[in-house]
Scaffold this active site. Structure first.
Site, PDB file in Angstrom:
ATOM      1  N   GLU A  18      26.309 -35.524  -9.493  1.00  0.00           N
ATOM      2  CA  GLU A  18      26.907 -34.187  -9.494  1.00  0.00           C
ATOM      3  C   GLU A  18      26.489 -33.444  -8.239  1.00  0.00           C
ATOM      4  OE1 GLU A  18      26.466 -30.301 -12.377  1.00  0.00           O
ATOM      5  OE2 GLU A  18      26.416 -32.267 -13.324  1.00  0.00           O
ATOM      6  N   ASP A  43      26.632 -29.513  -6.913  1.00  0.00           N
ATOM      7  CA  ASP A  43      26.887 -28.176  -7.480  1.00  0.00           C
ATOM      8  C   ASP A  43      26.783 -27.037  -6.482  1.00  0.00           C
ATOM      9  OD1 ASP A  43      26.914 -29.153 -10.116  1.00  0.00           O
ATOM     10  OD2 ASP A  43      24.753 -28.927 -10.325  1.00  0.00           O
ATOM     11  N   GLU A  93      26.469 -23.092  -7.468  1.00  0.00           N
ATOM     12  CA  GLU A  93      26.403 -22.141  -8.582  1.00  0.00           C
ATOM     13  C   GLU A  93      26.159 -20.754  -7.999  1.00  0.00           C
ATOM     14  OE1 GLU A  93      24.642 -24.458 -12.380  1.00  0.00           O
ATOM     15  OE2 GLU A  93      23.225 -24.185 -10.744  1.00  0.00           O
TER      16      GLU A  93
END
Length: 302
Positions: free
Chosen positions: A105, A107, A109
């Site tokens: 993953e 990311d 955020e």
């Protein structure tokens, strides 16, 4: 004569920089949301306005969308205008992820904040199901007043997170040092908005104020220039299919993209020196022994 030589050198250098940039920018024009993506949950929290998508969080539900296909290597970009005003407690995420317990993953955020405080962006990578690689930056602009582009570029040598084409993080392939690198799992592209007031703002001290809701993130400029992977095909076969060979050449495998160029390196150093507020590599409380990739990424503990 010397002047002419240096002029031609500068010409060829600027040409190669231009080529590198144009490769990095990708060759596919951006598409409409529904060509590439679909609502993933809470489709009643989506509104469409021309080319724009608005996704809202209220005290009933957040929302999320996902790509219709999975990809291996290439570049994905979306332009986002983040929640305006008091966004404390909220998280808006843009990320790529594979499936399964040993997933990979990448990311972004975006952590909301009380009005007037800087909006911060946290990046993280999970490799074979293991994360704990957080870095946090305060952005050098207010991401709530306008659209800015957020991109993930991925090839066999590196994963690069970019904000308005400025690299903010690079994760380099260090398989030669015995470290795993994400290169054999096809990944979907996702975005979501949710309430995370147990940790998002000042470590959870500031809670979501629902009287300021609903909280809306807006999107446009959806662009995926990457290797599409059939769901039915095994990871290793997809990796082969998506890697340049004698009979096929992919732009993400160009040698100029195996590492950042000089200009991008300068940008990355500037970001780290002026905008990074947390780096797992220097967190001696969490990691008494410096993580191996940090040593090789050249992080110095103070």
């Amino acid at each position: 004569m010397a002047a002419a030589t240096s002029a031609s050198k500068i010409m060829s250098l600027s040409l190669s920089v231009f080529l590198g940039l144009s490769l990095f920018l990708g060759l596919v024009s951006s598409a409409k949301f529904d060509q590439l993506f679909q609502p993933y949950w809470a489709s009643d929290h989506f509104t469409y306005e021309g080319e724009l998508l608005h996704m809202k969080l209220d005290n009933f539900s957040g929302a999320g969308f996902s790509s219709k296909n999975k990809y291996m290597f290439g570049k994905v970009t979306v332009q986002i205008k983040l929640i305006e005003g008091d966004s404390a407690g909220t998280v808006t995420a843009f990320y790529m992820s594979s499936d399964g317990p040993l997933h990979n993953e990448f990311d972004f955020e975006f952590l909301g904040n009380t009005t007037g405080e800087p909006y911060s962006v946290q990046t993280n990578l999970y490799i074979n199901g293991v994360g704990n690689r957080e870095q946090r930056l305060d952005l050098w602009f207010d991401p709530t007043t306008d659209f800015h582009s957020y991109s993930i570029f991925w090839n066999q040598r590196q994963v690069v997170f970019l904000v308005d084409e400025t690299p903010i993080r690079v994760h380099t392939n260090m398989e030669s040092k015995g470290l795993p690198f994400p290169k054999d799992q096809a990944m979907g592209v996702y975005s979501s908005i949710w309430n995370a007031d147990d940790w998002a703002t000042q470590g959870g001290r500031v809670k979501t104020d629902w009287s300021h809701g609903p909280f809306v993130a807006s999107y446009k400029g959806f662009d995926i220039n990457a290797c599409e992977c059939p769901v039915s095909v095994a990871g290793a076969d997809n990796a082969k299919k998506c890697t340049s060979s004698a009979d096929k050449k992919y732009w993400w495998d160009e040698p100029v993209l195996s590492e950042l160029n000089v200009h991008q390196n300068h940008q990355l150093v500037w970001v780290k020196n002026h905008h990074m507020v947390y780096d797992y590599c220097t967190d001696t409380a969490r990691f008494p022994v410096t993580p191996v990739e940090c040593v090789h990424h050249g992080h110095h503990r103070h």
